[in-house]
Write a protein that holds these residues in place. Structure first.
Motif, mmCIF file in Angstrom:
data_model
loop_
_atom_site.group_PDB
_atom_site.id
_atom_site.type_symbol
_atom_site.label_atom_id
_atom_site.label_comp_id
_atom_site.label_asym_id
_atom_site.label_seq_id
_atom_site.Cartn_x
_atom_site.Cartn_y
_atom_site.Cartn_z
ATOM 1 N N TRP A 288 -2.359 -4.604 -75.197
ATOM 2 C CA TRP A 288 -0.908 -4.622 -74.957
ATOM 3 C C TRP A 288 -0.332 -6.002 -75.278
ATOM 4 C CZ3 TRP A 288 -1.202 -2.425 -69.273
ATOM 5 C CH2 TRP A 288 -1.511 -1.064 -69.321
ATOM 6 N N LEU A 289 -0.963 -7.029 -74.735
ATOM 7 C CA LEU A 289 -0.432 -8.382 -74.922
ATOM 8 C C LEU A 289 -0.402 -8.772 -76.396
ATOM 9 C CD1 LEU A 289 -2.149 -10.177 -71.895
ATOM 10 C CD2 LEU A 289 0.277 -9.652 -72.140
ATOM 11 N N ARG A 290 -1.454 -8.429 -77.122
ATOM 12 C CA ARG A 290 -1.465 -8.752 -78.556
ATOM 13 C C ARG A 290 -0.350 -8.009 -79.290
ATOM 14 N NH1 ARG A 290 -7.248 -9.261 -77.761
ATOM 15 N NH2 ARG A 290 -7.508 -7.013 -77.946
ATOM 16 N N SER A 291 -0.135 -6.758 -78.943
ATOM 17 C CA SER A 291 0.912 -5.983 -79.614
ATOM 18 C C SER A 291 2.304 -6.499 -79.266
ATOM 19 C CB SER A 291 0.799 -4.501 -79.237
ATOM 20 O OG SER A 291 1.183 -4.272 -77.890
ATOM 21 N N TRP A 292 2.445 -7.139 -78.108
ATOM 22 C CA TRP A 292 3.736 -7.695 -77.696
ATOM 23 C C TRP A 292 3.926 -9.131 -78.196
ATOM 24 C CZ3 TRP A 292 2.724 -6.137 -71.894
ATOM 25 C CH2 TRP A 292 2.822 -4.739 -71.767
ATOM 26 N N GLY A 293 2.907 -9.691 -78.844
ATOM 27 C CA GLY A 293 2.987 -11.076 -79.298
ATOM 28 C C GLY A 293 2.852 -12.073 -78.165
ATOM 29 N N GLU A 294 2.163 -11.683 -77.092
ATOM 30 C CA GLU A 294 1.976 -12.556 -75.932
ATOM 31 C C GLU A 294 0.541 -13.084 -75.887
ATOM 32 O OE1 GLU A 294 4.385 -13.421 -74.020
ATOM 33 O OE2 GLU A 294 5.942 -11.931 -74.457
ATOM 34 N N ASN A 295 0.332 -14.166 -75.152
ATOM 35 C CA ASN A 295 -0.992 -14.762 -75.038
ATOM 36 C C ASN A 295 -1.914 -13.925 -74.161
ATOM 37 O OD1 ASN A 295 -0.320 -17.028 -76.596
ATOM 38 N ND2 ASN A 295 0.471 -18.133 -74.819
ATOM 39 N N VAL A 296 -3.153 -13.761 -74.613
ATOM 40 C CA VAL A 296 -4.184 -13.117 -73.812
ATOM 41 C C VAL A 296 -4.932 -14.217 -73.070
ATOM 42 C CG1 VAL A 296 -6.275 -11.710 -73.866
ATOM 43 C CG2 VAL A 296 -4.418 -11.236 -75.480
ATOM 44 N N PRO A 297 -5.077 -14.112 -71.728
ATOM 45 C CA PRO A 297 -5.787 -15.154 -70.980
ATOM 46 C C PRO A 297 -7.180 -15.418 -71.545
ATOM 47 C CG PRO A 297 -4.687 -13.657 -69.479
ATOM 48 C CD PRO A 297 -4.551 -13.050 -70.848
ATOM 49 N N ASP A 298 -7.578 -16.672 -71.493
ATOM 50 C CA ASP A 298 -8.867 -17.078 -72.041
ATOM 51 C C ASP A 298 -10.004 -16.336 -71.359
ATOM 52 O OD1 ASP A 298 -10.342 -19.223 -73.746
ATOM 53 O OD2 ASP A 298 -11.289 -19.343 -71.766
ATOM 54 N N ALA A 299 -11.020 -15.975 -72.131
ATOM 55 C CA ALA A 299 -12.137 -15.191 -71.611
ATOM 56 C C ALA A 299 -12.946 -15.959 -70.573
ATOM 57 C CB ALA A 299 -13.046 -14.761 -72.758
ATOM 58 N N GLY A 300 -12.847 -17.278 -70.541
ATOM 59 C CA GLY A 300 -13.598 -18.056 -69.561
ATOM 60 C C GLY A 300 -13.007 -18.028 -68.169
ATOM 61 N N MET A 301 -11.817 -17.417 -68.027
ATOM 62 C CA MET A 301 -11.139 -17.424 -66.738
ATOM 63 C C MET A 301 -11.654 -16.307 -65.843
ATOM 64 S SD MET A 301 -7.265 -18.180 -68.108
ATOM 65 C CE MET A 301 -6.534 -18.238 -66.469
ATOM 66 N N SER A 302 -12.919 -16.413 -65.409
ATOM 67 C CA SER A 302 -13.525 -15.394 -64.559
ATOM 68 C C SER A 302 -13.718 -15.874 -63.133
ATOM 69 C CB SER A 302 -14.894 -15.001 -65.125
ATOM 70 O OG SER A 302 -15.772 -16.103 -65.078
ATOM 71 N N GLY A 303 -13.452 -17.163 -62.894
ATOM 72 C CA GLY A 303 -13.631 -17.689 -61.558
ATOM 73 C C GLY A 303 -15.046 -18.164 -61.291
ATOM 74 N N MET A 304 -15.953 -18.058 -62.273
ATOM 75 C CA MET A 304 -17.321 -18.513 -62.081
ATOM 76 C C MET A 304 -17.394 -20.041 -62.099
ATOM 77 S SD MET A 304 -19.228 -15.987 -61.465
ATOM 78 C CE MET A 304 -20.875 -16.645 -61.662
ATOM 79 N N GLU A 305 -16.406 -20.687 -62.711
ATOM 80 C CA GLU A 305 -16.343 -22.134 -62.720
ATOM 81 C C GLU A 305 -15.164 -22.572 -61.866
ATOM 82 O OE1 GLU A 305 -15.910 -20.343 -65.582
ATOM 83 O OE2 GLU A 305 -17.989 -20.279 -66.225
ATOM 84 N N SER A 306 -15.251 -23.751 -61.333
ATOM 85 C CA SER A 306 -14.149 -24.283 -60.537
ATOM 86 C C SER A 306 -13.094 -24.829 -61.476
ATOM 87 C CB SER A 306 -14.654 -25.399 -59.612
ATOM 88 O OG SER A 306 -13.601 -25.892 -58.821
ATOM 89 N N MET A 307 -12.005 -24.091 -61.595
ATOM 90 C CA MET A 307 -10.954 -24.471 -62.540
ATOM 91 C C MET A 307 -9.623 -24.548 -61.819
ATOM 92 S SD MET A 307 -11.859 -22.237 -65.921
ATOM 93 C CE MET A 307 -11.711 -20.684 -65.041
#
Length: 232
Positions: free
Chosen positions: A127-146
């Motif tokens: 959906w986001l790609r078709s709307w021209g919006e950013n897809v959250p980075d794949a590393g954002m899983s919460g496994m790292e302290s960010m």
């Protein structure tokens, strides 16, 4: 002789009159030659009217940030961009259960969470790609302290901090099962809260349908997890 001259004059007059008639006829027959230009002008006006009546490229966007062409709005974008990392974290938690959980019920629940949420991540990313919006980075899983991925900074309720995820990763057996269930209950409640906001404010039909599914399925899973905790 006088009669002859009179006859000649009358003949000349008749000839002149006949010539005038011929010229008049020629003049009238030449008028249609101007009709193509007038016809062309009319045709050009019609074409202009047809052109001005055709939809413009900008006509697909309605007021208020709502895209009339595919029916999505800012809430739909926010829902997808928030739910993708939320789902990724749930999948990361479920991945740990395969090797650390003791209870077969916990392992089964974790497998169901992965099976449900992995495809939804792919769908929302599309959906986001078709709307021209950013897809959250794949590393954002919460496994790292960010930054921005804990309770205080995340836009999505129910997200675990990096420290929470590290603690869960260090557990196994009954201790893992108990911590996993407590964390996933809070995680699910956050997803339900966001899904209800999408139901109320979203415009994109498929996103609202997914939100309804999340509310229904994760509410049932919360009930099941509370029962599991009661047996421990």
């Amino acid at each position: 002789m006088a009669f002859s001259r009179s006859l000649i004059r009358r003949t000349a007059a008749l000839a002149a009159a006949a010539a005038a008639v011929v010229l008049a006829a020629c003049g009238s027959s030449s008028e249609p030659s101007s009709s193509p230009s007038s016809s062309s002008g009319h045709s050009g006006h019609d074409m202009g009217a047809m052109t001005s009546g055709s939809p413009s490229a900008g006509g697909s966007m309605a007021q208020g940030g709502h895209n009339a062409q595919d029916g999505h709005n800012a809430q739909d974008v926010s829902f997808a961009q928030g739910m993708i990392p939320h789902h990724r974290q749930a999948v990361a938690m479920a991945d740990l259960a395969a090797s650390r959980a003791k209870s077969p019920q916990v392992k089964d629940l974790a497998a169901k969470i992965e099976q449900a949420q992995d495809p939804e991540i792919d769908t929302m990313s599309g959906w986001l790609r078709s709307w021209g919006e950013n897809v959250p980075d794949a590393g954002m899983s919460g496994m790292e302290s960010m930054p921005g991925m804990d309770h205080s900074g995340s836009s999505m309720p129910g997200m675990m901090s990096g420290d929470d995820m590290s603690k869960l990763k260090a557990l196994s057996g009954d201790a893992f099962d108990k911590a996993f269930l407590h964390m996933m209950i809070g995680h699910h409640r956050g997803a339900i809260e966001s899904a209800k906001a999408e139901q109320a404010k979203g415009a994109y039909g498929a996103a609202k349908t997914m939100a309804t599914s999340i509310v229904t399925s994760q509410s049932a899973e919360i009930t099941a997890m509370i029962r599991m905790l009661g047996k421990q």
